[in-house]
Design a protein around this motif. Structure first.
Motif, PDB file in Angstrom:
ATOM      1  N   VAL A 141     -37.699 -62.280  25.682  1.00  0.00           N
ATOM      2  CA  VAL A 141     -36.750 -63.371  25.405  1.00  0.00           C
ATOM      3  C   VAL A 141     -36.890 -64.411  26.507  1.00  0.00           C
ATOM      4  O   VAL A 141     -36.687 -64.103  27.686  1.00  0.00           O
ATOM      5  CB  VAL A 141     -35.297 -62.854  25.347  1.00  0.00           C
ATOM      6  CG1 VAL A 141     -34.337 -64.013  25.063  1.00  0.00           C
ATOM      7  CG2 VAL A 141     -35.154 -61.774  24.283  1.00  0.00           C
ATOM      8  N   VAL A 142     -37.252 -65.649  26.133  1.00  0.00           N
ATOM      9  CA  VAL A 142     -37.494 -66.714  27.104  1.00  0.00           C
ATOM     10  C   VAL A 142     -36.464 -67.822  26.903  1.00  0.00           C
ATOM     11  O   VAL A 142     -36.463 -68.502  25.871  1.00  0.00           O
ATOM     12  CB  VAL A 142     -38.914 -67.296  26.969  1.00  0.00           C
ATOM     13  CG1 VAL A 142     -39.200 -68.261  28.117  1.00  0.00           C
ATOM     14  CG2 VAL A 142     -39.962 -66.195  26.916  1.00  0.00           C
ATOM     15  N   ASP A 143     -35.582 -67.986  27.883  1.00  0.00           N
ATOM     16  CA  ASP A 143     -34.553 -69.027  27.811  1.00  0.00           C
ATOM     17  C   ASP A 143     -34.006 -69.230  29.213  1.00  0.00           C
ATOM     18  O   ASP A 143     -33.715 -68.254  29.909  1.00  0.00           O
ATOM     19  CB  ASP A 143     -33.428 -68.597  26.859  1.00  0.00           C
ATOM     20  CG  ASP A 143     -32.594 -69.784  26.384  1.00  0.00           C
ATOM     21  OD1 ASP A 143     -32.281 -70.657  27.228  1.00  0.00           O
ATOM     22  OD2 ASP A 143     -32.233 -69.829  25.190  1.00  0.00           O
ATOM     23  N   ILE A 201     -28.700 -58.644  21.087  1.00  0.00           N
ATOM     24  CA  ILE A 201     -29.044 -58.486  19.672  1.00  0.00           C
ATOM     25  C   ILE A 201     -30.327 -57.668  19.533  1.00  0.00           C
ATOM     26  O   ILE A 201     -30.419 -56.752  18.706  1.00  0.00           O
ATOM     27  CB  ILE A 201     -29.214 -59.868  19.010  1.00  0.00           C
ATOM     28  CG1 ILE A 201     -27.884 -60.633  19.017  1.00  0.00           C
ATOM     29  CG2 ILE A 201     -29.735 -59.728  17.577  1.00  0.00           C
ATOM     30  CD1 ILE A 201     -28.011 -62.083  18.600  1.00  0.00           C
ATOM     31  N   VAL A 202     -31.308 -57.995  20.352  1.00  0.00           N
ATOM     32  CA  VAL A 202     -32.597 -57.296  20.302  1.00  0.00           C
ATOM     33  C   VAL A 202     -32.422 -55.815  20.642  1.00  0.00           C
ATOM     34  O   VAL A 202     -32.961 -54.932  19.968  1.00  0.00           O
ATOM     35  CB  VAL A 202     -33.592 -57.957  21.275  1.00  0.00           C
ATOM     36  CG1 VAL A 202     -34.876 -57.130  21.372  1.00  0.00           C
ATOM     37  CG2 VAL A 202     -33.919 -59.379  20.830  1.00  0.00           C
ATOM     38  N   ALA A 203     -31.661 -55.531  21.708  1.00  0.00           N
ATOM     39  CA  ALA A 203     -31.459 -54.149  22.134  1.00  0.00           C
ATOM     40  C   ALA A 203     -30.749 -53.338  21.061  1.00  0.00           C
ATOM     41  O   ALA A 203     -31.066 -52.169  20.840  1.00  0.00           O
ATOM     42  CB  ALA A 203     -30.671 -54.114  23.440  1.00  0.00           C
ATOM     43  N   ARG A 204     -29.775 -53.947  20.384  1.00  0.00           N
ATOM     44  CA  ARG A 204     -29.043 -53.222  19.341  1.00  0.00           C
ATOM     45  C   ARG A 204     -29.929 -52.865  18.153  1.00  0.00           C
ATOM     46  O   ARG A 204     -29.629 -51.945  17.396  1.00  0.00           O
ATOM     47  CB  ARG A 204     -27.839 -54.050  18.871  1.00  0.00           C
ATOM     48  CG  ARG A 204     -26.681 -54.033  19.864  1.00  0.00           C
ATOM     49  CD  ARG A 204     -25.411 -54.589  19.254  1.00  0.00           C
ATOM     50  NE  ARG A 204     -25.503 -56.006  18.961  1.00  0.00           N
ATOM     51  CZ  ARG A 204     -25.240 -56.973  19.843  1.00  0.00           C
ATOM     52  NH1 ARG A 204     -24.886 -56.667  21.087  1.00  0.00           N
ATOM     53  NH2 ARG A 204     -25.333 -58.230  19.501  1.00  0.00           N
ATOM     54  N   GLY A 221     -36.919 -59.670  34.097  1.00  0.00           N
ATOM     55  CA  GLY A 221     -37.498 -58.364  34.345  1.00  0.00           C
ATOM     56  C   GLY A 221     -36.602 -57.212  33.990  1.00  0.00           C
ATOM     57  O   GLY A 221     -37.029 -56.073  34.050  1.00  0.00           O
ATOM     58  N   GLU A 222     -35.340 -57.459  33.593  1.00  0.00           N
ATOM     59  CA  GLU A 222     -34.455 -56.351  33.268  1.00  0.00           C
ATOM     60  C   GLU A 222     -34.728 -55.879  31.857  1.00  0.00           C
ATOM     61  O   GLU A 222     -34.797 -56.661  30.918  1.00  0.00           O
ATOM     62  CB  GLU A 222     -32.989 -56.797  33.388  1.00  0.00           C
ATOM     63  CG  GLU A 222     -32.002 -55.684  33.062  1.00  0.00           C
ATOM     64  CD  GLU A 222     -30.565 -56.128  33.198  1.00  0.00           C
ATOM     65  OE1 GLU A 222     -29.673 -55.331  32.891  1.00  0.00           O
ATOM     66  OE2 GLU A 222     -30.348 -57.285  33.601  1.00  0.00           O
ATOM     67  N   ARG A 271     -29.607 -66.307  26.843  1.00  0.00           N
ATOM     68  CA  ARG A 271     -30.613 -65.251  26.934  1.00  0.00           C
ATOM     69  C   ARG A 271     -29.962 -63.875  26.847  1.00  0.00           C
ATOM     70  O   ARG A 271     -30.470 -62.981  26.162  1.00  0.00           O
ATOM     71  CB  ARG A 271     -31.389 -65.392  28.244  1.00  0.00           C
ATOM     72  CG  ARG A 271     -32.607 -64.482  28.338  1.00  0.00           C
ATOM     73  CD  ARG A 271     -33.491 -64.837  29.501  1.00  0.00           C
ATOM     74  NE  ARG A 271     -32.936 -64.483  30.781  1.00  0.00           N
ATOM     75  CZ  ARG A 271     -32.589 -65.335  31.745  1.00  0.00           C
ATOM     76  NH1 ARG A 271     -32.752 -66.634  31.541  1.00  0.00           N
ATOM     77  NH2 ARG A 271     -32.100 -64.923  32.898  1.00  0.00           N
ATOM     78  N   THR A 272     -28.821 -63.717  27.514  1.00  0.00           N
ATOM     79  CA  THR A 272     -28.119 -62.439  27.482  1.00  0.00           C
ATOM     80  C   THR A 272     -27.647 -62.104  26.073  1.00  0.00           C
ATOM     81  O   THR A 272     -27.728 -60.942  25.638  1.00  0.00           O
ATOM     82  CB  THR A 272     -26.913 -62.471  28.441  1.00  0.00           C
ATOM     83  OG1 THR A 272     -27.375 -62.742  29.773  1.00  0.00           O
ATOM     84  CG2 THR A 272     -26.174 -61.147  28.434  1.00  0.00           C
TER      85      THR A 272
END
Length: 244
Positions: free
Chosen positions: A21-23, A35-38, A3-4, A29-30
């Motif tokens: 992201v599902v892991d 990578i996604v946020a960047r 949820g973050e 996952r972090t």
């Protein structure tokens, strides 16, 4: 953490688009979330199938990045569920690197398959490529007036049979509630009797005067969508309802 959300780089072209992201491996996952946020996306994490389903019900996800081995279920089942929505992309990130696993993943509906460990830049490139494709599809879909309509801050998507908020959230409405809302929208400005709504939502046949299902569906919509004036579902006593 489930949820973050992260919003780094949201000034880019992907601002506001949500990636799931599902892991069940927190470290993995972090890493992927970073990578996604960047890349300028908003991102939400889920540790398993159940948590991912909760996110998908409540939010407008553009791409799901998921592992196949999850503690509470098979990631392939989640891929199949996601493949039913043409506006959501799926990229499998898995330690299963042999050709058979890759082929099965693509056959059940994944858009892409990347074996772990992978280079962060390769994931970023694939993410951008699929986001560009899906962005185009979404814009074409939203340009069809008969497929998407607005009620206040809410947008009705007939193709996906879903109701989205302008902030990106997704209303958790039942199929019957969705059909009721759609019927009221198409008849907006006109009073629709309970019998008319019953035939459209429940099915043909005469409505038992004691059957209050339509009232229950309307009540649910009012609560979930906060449809009060000036975007109200108004009761016309003794007759039915009208969407102002």
């Amino acid at each position: 953490m489930d949820g973050e959300r992260h919003s780094e780089g949201t000034d880019g072209p992907a601002a506001g688009e949500l990636v799931l992201v599902v892991d069940d491996d927190v470290n993995a996952r972090t890493l992927v979330e970073g990578i996604v946020a960047r890349e300028g996306f908003s991102v939400v994490g889920a540790s398993g199938v159940a948590a991912a389903e909760d996110v998908l019900r409540a939010s407008d996800v553009i791409i799901a990045l998921l592992d196949l081995t999850l503690r509470d279920g098979n990631g392939l089942d989640l891929v199949k569920r996601l493949s039913l929505d043409p506006l959501v992309g799926t990229i499998i990130l898995s330690a299963r690197a042999d050709d058979t696993d890759r082929i099965i993943g693509l056959e059940v509906g994944a858009d892409d398959y990347l074996a772990k460990p992978f280079h962060p830049r390769e994931l970023a490139v694939r993410l951008r490529r699929h986001a560009t494709r899906l962005r185009t599809i979404r814009e074409l879909t939203r340009s069809r007036d008969d497929k998407r309509a607005n009620i206040g801050p809410w947008s009705i998507d007939e193709q996906r049979r879903a109701v989205f908020h302008e902030s990106g959230g997704r209303a958790v409405v039942s199929d019957a509630e969705f059909r009721t809302l759609l019927c009221l929208f198409h008849g907006r400005g006109r009073v629709l009797s309970r019998d008319t709504l019953y035939r459209e939502v429940v099915g043909p046949g005469l409505r038992d005067p004691l059957d209050r299902r339509i009232d229950v569906y309307v009540s649910g919509l009012r609560k979930k969508l906060a449809l009060t004036r000036p975007n109200a579902i108004r009761t016309v006593h003794g007759v039915g309802y009208i969407l102002d």
